[in-house]
Design a protein around this motif. Sequence first.
Motif, PDB file in Angstrom:
ATOM      1  N   SER A  10       0.804  -1.219   0.000  1.00 19.03           N
ATOM      2  CA  SER A  10       0.000   0.000   0.000  1.00 19.03           C
ATOM      3  C   SER A  10       0.836   1.267   0.000  1.00 19.03           C
ATOM      4  N   THR A  11       2.146   1.152   0.137  1.00 19.05           N
ATOM      5  CA  THR A  11       3.009   2.335   0.107  1.00 19.05           C
ATOM      6  C   THR A  11       3.643   2.559  -1.266  1.00 19.05           C
ATOM      7  N   TYR A  12       3.370   1.643  -2.198  1.00 19.99           N
ATOM      8  CA  TYR A  12       3.982   1.719  -3.521  1.00 19.99           C
ATOM      9  C   TYR A  12       3.004   2.240  -4.570  1.00 19.99           C
ATOM     10  N   ALA A  13       3.485   3.138  -5.406  1.00 20.58           N
ATOM     11  CA  ALA A  13       2.804   3.409  -6.663  1.00 20.58           C
ATOM     12  C   ALA A  13       3.040   2.225  -7.580  1.00 20.58           C
ATOM     13  N   MET A  14       2.065   1.915  -8.411  1.00 14.85           N
ATOM     14  CA  MET A  14       2.170   0.755  -9.292  1.00 14.85           C
ATOM     15  C   MET A  14       1.944   1.182 -10.732  1.00 14.85           C
ATOM     16  N   GLY A  15       2.618   0.506 -11.624  1.00 10.49           N
ATOM     17  CA  GLY A  15       2.462   0.826 -13.049  1.00 10.49           C
ATOM     18  C   GLY A  15       2.459  -0.429 -13.893  1.00 10.49           C
ATOM     19  N   TRP A  16       1.857  -0.296 -15.052  1.00 10.00           N
ATOM     20  CA  TRP A  16       1.945  -1.324 -16.083  1.00 10.00           C
ATOM     21  C   TRP A  16       2.693  -0.713 -17.265  1.00 10.00           C
ATOM     22  N   PHE A  17       3.642  -1.457 -17.749  1.00 13.14           N
ATOM     23  CA  PHE A  17       4.430  -1.054 -18.906  1.00 13.14           C
ATOM     24  C   PHE A  17       4.341  -2.175 -19.938  1.00 13.14           C
ATOM     25  N   ARG A  18       4.690  -1.859 -21.175  1.00 12.23           N
ATOM     26  CA  ARG A  18       4.703  -2.913 -22.189  1.00 12.23           C
ATOM     27  C   ARG A  18       5.845  -2.689 -23.166  1.00 12.23           C
ATOM     28  N   GLN A  19       6.281  -3.793 -23.733  1.00 15.08           N
ATOM     29  CA  GLN A  19       7.351  -3.746 -24.724  1.00 15.08           C
ATOM     30  C   GLN A  19       6.984  -4.647 -25.885  1.00 15.08           C
ATOM     31  N   ALA A  20       6.807  -4.029 -27.039  1.00  9.00           N
ATOM     32  CA  ALA A  20       6.528  -4.768 -28.262  1.00  9.00           C
ATOM     33  C   ALA A  20       7.852  -5.159 -28.911  1.00  9.00           C
ATOM     34  N   PRO A  21       7.846  -6.176 -29.754  1.00  8.30           N
ATOM     35  CA  PRO A  21       9.085  -6.603 -30.410  1.00  8.30           C
ATOM     36  C   PRO A  21       9.769  -5.463 -31.153  1.00  8.30           C
ATOM     37  N   GLY A  22      11.047  -5.270 -30.872  1.00  7.94           N
ATOM     38  CA  GLY A  22      11.822  -4.251 -31.558  1.00  7.94           C
ATOM     39  C   GLY A  22      11.574  -2.832 -31.090  1.00  7.94           C
ATOM     40  N   GLN A  23      10.785  -2.692 -30.024  1.00  3.30           N
ATOM     41  CA  GLN A  23      10.464  -1.351 -29.531  1.00  3.30           C
ATOM     42  C   GLN A  23      10.913  -1.190 -28.084  1.00  3.30           C
ATOM     43  N   GLU A  24      10.946   0.044 -27.645  1.00  2.00           N
ATOM     44  CA  GLU A  24      11.294   0.319 -26.257  1.00  2.00           C
ATOM     45  C   GLU A  24      10.100   0.037 -25.345  1.00  2.00           C
ATOM     46  N   ARG A  25      10.412  -0.151 -24.097  1.00  3.31           N
ATOM     47  CA  ARG A  25       9.357  -0.346 -23.115  1.00  3.31           C
ATOM     48  C   ARG A  25       8.694   0.999 -22.801  1.00  3.31           C
ATOM     49  N   ASP A  26       7.390   1.016 -22.833  1.00  4.18           N
ATOM     50  CA  ASP A  26       6.629   2.246 -22.614  1.00  4.18           C
ATOM     51  C   ASP A  26       5.613   2.041 -21.499  1.00  4.18           C
ATOM     52  N   VAL A  27       5.261   3.125 -20.870  1.00  8.49           N
ATOM     53  CA  VAL A  27       4.234   3.050 -19.834  1.00  8.49           C
ATOM     54  C   VAL A  27       2.866   2.861 -20.494  1.00  8.49           C
ATOM     55  N   VAL A  28       2.041   2.084 -19.826  1.00  6.04           N
ATOM     56  CA  VAL A  28       0.654   1.891 -20.240  1.00  6.04           C
ATOM     57  C   VAL A  28      -0.278   2.640 -19.294  1.00  6.04           C
ATOM     58  N   ALA A  29      -0.073   2.416 -17.995  1.00  6.18           N
ATOM     59  CA  ALA A  29      -0.926   3.032 -16.986  1.00  6.18           C
ATOM     60  C   ALA A  29      -0.205   2.996 -15.648  1.00  6.18           C
ATOM     61  N   ALA A  30      -0.605   3.900 -14.767  1.00  7.47           N
ATOM     62  CA  ALA A  30      -0.024   3.950 -13.432  1.00  7.47           C
ATOM     63  C   ALA A  30      -1.099   4.362 -12.442  1.00  7.47           C
ATOM     64  N   ILE A  31      -0.878   3.973 -11.192  1.00  7.60           N
ATOM     65  CA  ILE A  31      -1.862   4.255 -10.166  1.00  7.60           C
ATOM     66  C   ILE A  31      -1.155   4.602  -8.871  1.00  7.60           C
ATOM     67  N   ALA A  32      -1.681   5.605  -8.187  1.00  3.93           N
ATOM     68  CA  ALA A  32      -1.100   6.025  -6.918  1.00  3.93           C
ATOM     69  C   ALA A  32      -1.310   4.958  -5.842  1.00  3.93           C
ATOM     70  N   TRP A  33      -0.568   5.053  -4.761  1.00  2.00           N
ATOM     71  CA  TRP A  33      -0.659   4.058  -3.699  1.00  2.00           C
ATOM     72  C   TRP A  33      -2.078   3.958  -3.143  1.00  2.00           C
ATOM     73  N   SER A  34      -2.784   5.098  -3.129  1.00  2.00           N
ATOM     74  CA  SER A  34      -4.141   5.119  -2.582  1.00  2.00           C
ATOM     75  C   SER A  34      -5.170   4.542  -3.545  1.00  2.00           C
ATOM     76  N   GLY A  35      -4.819   4.495  -4.810  1.00  2.01           N
ATOM     77  CA  GLY A  35      -5.769   4.061  -5.828  1.00  2.01           C
ATOM     78  C   GLY A  35      -6.642   5.181  -6.352  1.00  2.01           C
ATOM     79  N   ARG A  36      -6.508   6.375  -5.789  1.00  4.05           N
ATOM     80  CA  ARG A  36      -7.413   7.470  -6.140  1.00  4.05           C
ATOM     81  C   ARG A  36      -6.957   8.256  -7.357  1.00  4.05           C
ATOM     82  N   SER A  37      -5.711   8.064  -7.770  1.00 11.42           N
ATOM     83  CA  SER A  37      -5.194   8.803  -8.924  1.00 11.42           C
ATOM     84  C   SER A  37      -4.600   7.825  -9.917  1.00 11.42           C
ATOM     85  N   THR A  38      -4.891   8.068 -11.179  1.00 14.26           N
ATOM     86  CA  THR A  38      -4.390   7.183 -12.233  1.00 14.26           C
ATOM     87  C   THR A  38      -3.862   7.996 -13.399  1.00 14.26           C
TER      88      THR A  38
END
Length: 121
Positions: free
Chosen positions: A29-57
Amino acid sequence: VQLQAFGGGLVQAGGSLRLSCAASGGTFSTYAMGWFRQAPGQERDVVAAIAWSGRSTYYADSVKGRFTISRDNAKNTVYLQMNSLLAEDTAVYYCAASQASYLRLSLYNHWGQGTLVTVSS
């Protein structure tokens, strides 16, 4: 904190998948969390992120309106609901954790092993 992502697979374009990422070994519950993705031959990019509280995305423009990030701090789990999937969503998806602000995308320093999402057109 250790992270394990799962839920990837093969889906047809227009379909849905839900990814999950289970955390252990830290105070989730103290960590911000994120989802990232990497397609073949591409750099890893952010998809979505969420604050520790869940109230901000945050969402990348390419997934706004189609993907939803959420978290359950009681279950130490973060989710990524992916709807209206497109072929260009095909990638390895990673969950990540940070003790900085959820918007400090370069500071995510705990990573899961990745789960492959393949969208067939």
